[in-house]
Design a protein around this motif. Structure first.
Motif, PDB file in Angstrom:
ATOM      1  N   LYS A 130     -61.669 -15.989 -50.709  1.00  0.00           N
ATOM      2  CA  LYS A 130     -60.747 -17.195 -49.929  1.00  0.00           C
ATOM      3  C   LYS A 130     -60.102 -16.245 -48.758  1.00  0.00           C
ATOM      4  O   LYS A 130     -60.195 -16.888 -47.572  1.00  0.00           O
ATOM      5  N   PRO A 131     -59.715 -15.229 -48.770  1.00  0.00           N
ATOM      6  CA  PRO A 131     -59.211 -14.478 -47.409  1.00  0.00           C
ATOM      7  C   PRO A 131     -60.205 -14.519 -46.432  1.00  0.00           C
ATOM      8  O   PRO A 131     -60.072 -14.699 -45.216  1.00  0.00           O
ATOM      9  N   ALA A 132     -61.589 -14.203 -46.873  1.00  0.00           N
ATOM     10  CA  ALA A 132     -62.709 -13.922 -45.890  1.00  0.00           C
ATOM     11  C   ALA A 132     -63.104 -15.232 -45.461  1.00  0.00           C
ATOM     12  O   ALA A 132     -63.439 -15.557 -44.101  1.00  0.00           O
ATOM     13  N   ALA A 133     -62.858 -16.097 -46.117  1.00  0.00           N
ATOM     14  CA  ALA A 133     -63.321 -17.802 -45.777  1.00  0.00           C
ATOM     15  C   ALA A 133     -62.193 -18.270 -44.977  1.00  0.00           C
ATOM     16  O   ALA A 133     -62.714 -19.041 -43.955  1.00  0.00           O
ATOM     17  N   THR A 140     -69.347 -17.787 -48.111  1.00  0.00           N
ATOM     18  CA  THR A 140     -68.865 -16.585 -48.161  1.00  0.00           C
ATOM     19  C   THR A 140     -69.088 -15.872 -49.526  1.00  0.00           C
ATOM     20  O   THR A 140     -69.403 -14.616 -49.619  1.00  0.00           O
ATOM     21  N   CYS A 141     -68.671 -16.640 -50.669  1.00  0.00           N
ATOM     22  CA  CYS A 141     -68.951 -16.070 -51.897  1.00  0.00           C
ATOM     23  C   CYS A 141     -70.538 -15.434 -52.207  1.00  0.00           C
ATOM     24  O   CYS A 141     -70.599 -14.495 -52.786  1.00  0.00           O
ATOM     25  N   ASN A 181     -62.544 -20.091 -41.176  1.00  0.00           N
ATOM     26  CA  ASN A 181     -61.945 -21.406 -40.859  1.00  0.00           C
ATOM     27  C   ASN A 181     -60.633 -21.149 -39.684  1.00  0.00           C
ATOM     28  O   ASN A 181     -60.631 -22.099 -39.119  1.00  0.00           O
ATOM     29  N   THR A 182     -59.991 -20.012 -39.609  1.00  0.00           N
ATOM     30  CA  THR A 182     -59.069 -19.916 -38.710  1.00  0.00           C
ATOM     31  C   THR A 182     -59.886 -19.706 -37.281  1.00  0.00           C
ATOM     32  O   THR A 182     -59.257 -20.214 -36.407  1.00  0.00           O
ATOM     33  N   VAL A 183     -61.043 -18.941 -37.076  1.00  0.00           N
ATOM     34  CA  VAL A 183     -61.746 -18.896 -36.217  1.00  0.00           C
ATOM     35  C   VAL A 183     -62.219 -20.450 -35.867  1.00  0.00           C
ATOM     36  O   VAL A 183     -62.127 -20.746 -34.269  1.00  0.00           O
TER      37      VAL A 183
END
Length: 490
Positions: free
Chosen positions: A100-103, A69-70, A107-109
């Motif tokens: 971290k919000p995008a990552a 993501t970074c 992870n939530t998905v």
């Protein structure tokens, strides 16, 4: 062996007796396993390898998602390698705030894919297990797990050369999730143990399997950092994939199915039968069928109990944040504590259960009651802890915890006919698998809201939820007592 024990009128309604009568040939063949259970080759080695692989790769997968993501947001690779580590550089903290919000969304998905899709797949596969046998279902789910990890390994290897979209990591979990995920693996293996055990040794066998799961998970998590130091991130996924492959080979070569289906239910005789709606009908009937002598009520209380226990365990999601800021523990100290706690669970599920069942002759429900009470006491002590040794005292004084789920699963095996055990286990584990979607968010939100006034209050919330589980279990025990079955009385 007298086959009438499977269709005793004292236990089942007339409709259930008819079901058991139709399953007579299958149960007769399955009974031979009980007669030679001491010589069985069981699933434990394969389960250990699967749990080791899943745990080994879990932490590194999270780090890889953050890293990809970074990189995808245009930051330098050298800077992205520091994100998610203990580096406290201002530039790294600034990048983390953006990445971290995008990552976390990825992870939530992944959590949703691993929880929601198996809730449907496991129900069908549970019906497969009861109709066609335990081994085919485990092999199918194991092959899907292998495909998932081959994809994860390939993605990690490619990331060394090209930019990889982190959403591909989420897509890699779809094959395993479609086949029921860890829910169907657990349900089928526990159903296998129900087939090859009796009322005297079933809980002991299940607790030993639980100890194997804890051992594999702990060893995988603990060894991840050392493998990373010695090798690379890709090697972590390669090792995990090899472990899954070896576990699958072991199952194919050495495990003999505990259920021998009739001619009309042979897996290879009618492949089309696997895709009929009859499997859905079997699951539906198993759920809504009227059962005699409070069986239906007891079973659903047990489902509720396991869900509440899973909900309370969501406190582990913020445990490190608490000990790091409140007790000033680092990751090494926290890992050492987790290793100690896991070691006690392993000892309890092996040596402890032998004493409780063989020497003291405790019933399964009493084991579950003592275990859930230990959780309440442990969470309460942790909630008021101000120094590190109090955490060790909490887990040492409550070493009976960790046996509650397998104890109630053993009760279910006593109450249900053999041809419905996997369906019910799959239903239970599928529903319980949905709980983490809300439990981690609940405890994280509660911790953030109370950390400034009482940081340990989330542990007391967990103790209260465990108390709700205790109340449910007491209700189930009351109904079991009303059944007048001496084997289950406290």
């Amino acid at each position: 062996m007298d086959e009438t024990i499977f269709s005793s009128g004292s236990m089942y309604s007339s409709g259930e007796e008819e079901i058991l009568a139709n399953e007579g040939l299958r149960l007769s063949r399955s009974a031979r396993w009980r007669e030679r259970s001491s010589r069985l080759v069981n699933f434990e080695p394969a389960v250990f390898l699967f749990c080791f692989a899943l745990s080994l790769s879990e932490i590194e997968l999270t780090h890889q998602i953050i890293y990809q993501t970074c990189c995808g947001q245009g930051f330098q690779r050298s800077e992205c390698l520091l994100v998610g580590t203990d580096a406290n550089l201002p530039v790294v903290q600034e990048i983390e705030a953006q990445v971290k919000p995008a990552a976390a969304s990825v992870n939530t998905v992944i959590i949703a894919i691993k929880s929601v899709i198996p809730a449907f797949g496991a129900l069908v596969m549970g019906a497969w297990s009861d109709r066609f046998g335990r081994k085919p279902v485990v092999v199918i789910a194991g092959c899907a797990l292998l495909i998932t990890y081959v994809a994860l390994t390939g993605l990690n290897f490619l990331s060394s050369f090209v930019q990889v979209n982190p959403w591909f990591y989420a897509a890699a979990y779809i094959p395993f999730s479609i086949t029921g995920g860890t829910a169907i693996l657990g349900a089928t293996v526990y159903a296998f143990l129900s087939d090859v055990s009796n009322d005297q040794n079933r809980t002991i066998k299940m607790c030993f399997l639980n100890a194997v799961i804890v051992a594999g998970t702990t060893l995988g998590s603990y060894s991840c950092k050392y493998i990373l130091e010695w090798t690379s991130a890709t090697a972590v996924f390669v090792i995990a994939t090899i472990c899954i492959l070896f576990g699958l080979i072991y199952i194919v070569l050495f495990i003999e199915d505990s259920i021998i289906p009739g001619a009309d239910n042979e897996l290879g005789s009618s492949l089309q039968a696997l895709f009929t709606l009859n499997l859905i009908r079997d699951v539906t009937q198993a759920v809504v069928r009227k059962r005699s002598r409070f069986v239906w009520q007891i079973l659903w209380l047990i489902v509720g109990f396991t869900a509440v226990v899973e909900l309370a365990s969501g406190s582990n999601a913020v445990a490190y944040a608490f000990v790091h800021h409140h007790l000033e523990w680092g990751r090494t100290q926290f890992s050492n504590f987790q290793l100690t706690e896991s070691g006690l669970k392993i000892a309890t599920n092996t040596i402890g259960i032998l004493f409780l069942k063989r020497i003291f002759s405790w019933s399964d429900t009493l084991v579950a009651l003592i275990s859930i009470t230990s959780h309440i006491i442990c969470s309460t002590i942790k909630g008021f802890a101000t120094v590190g040794w109090q955490f060790y005292m909490a887990t040492s004084l409550t070493f009976f915890k960790g046996m509650e789920t397998v104890a109630v699963l053993s009760v279910c095996a006593y109450l249900l006919p053999s041809n419905e055990i996997a369906k019910f286990y799959a239903l239970t584990m599928s529903l319980v698998g949905l709980v983490p979607l809300g439990s981690e968010y609940l405890f994280d939100y509660f911790y953030q809201e109370t950390v400034s006034t009482n940081p340990g209050l989330f542990y007391l919330l967990g103790a209260g939820i465990y108390g709700g589980g205790l109340a449910i279990l007491v209700c189930a025990q009351w109904l079991i007592n009303k059944r007048n079955q001496p084997e289950l009385l406290l």
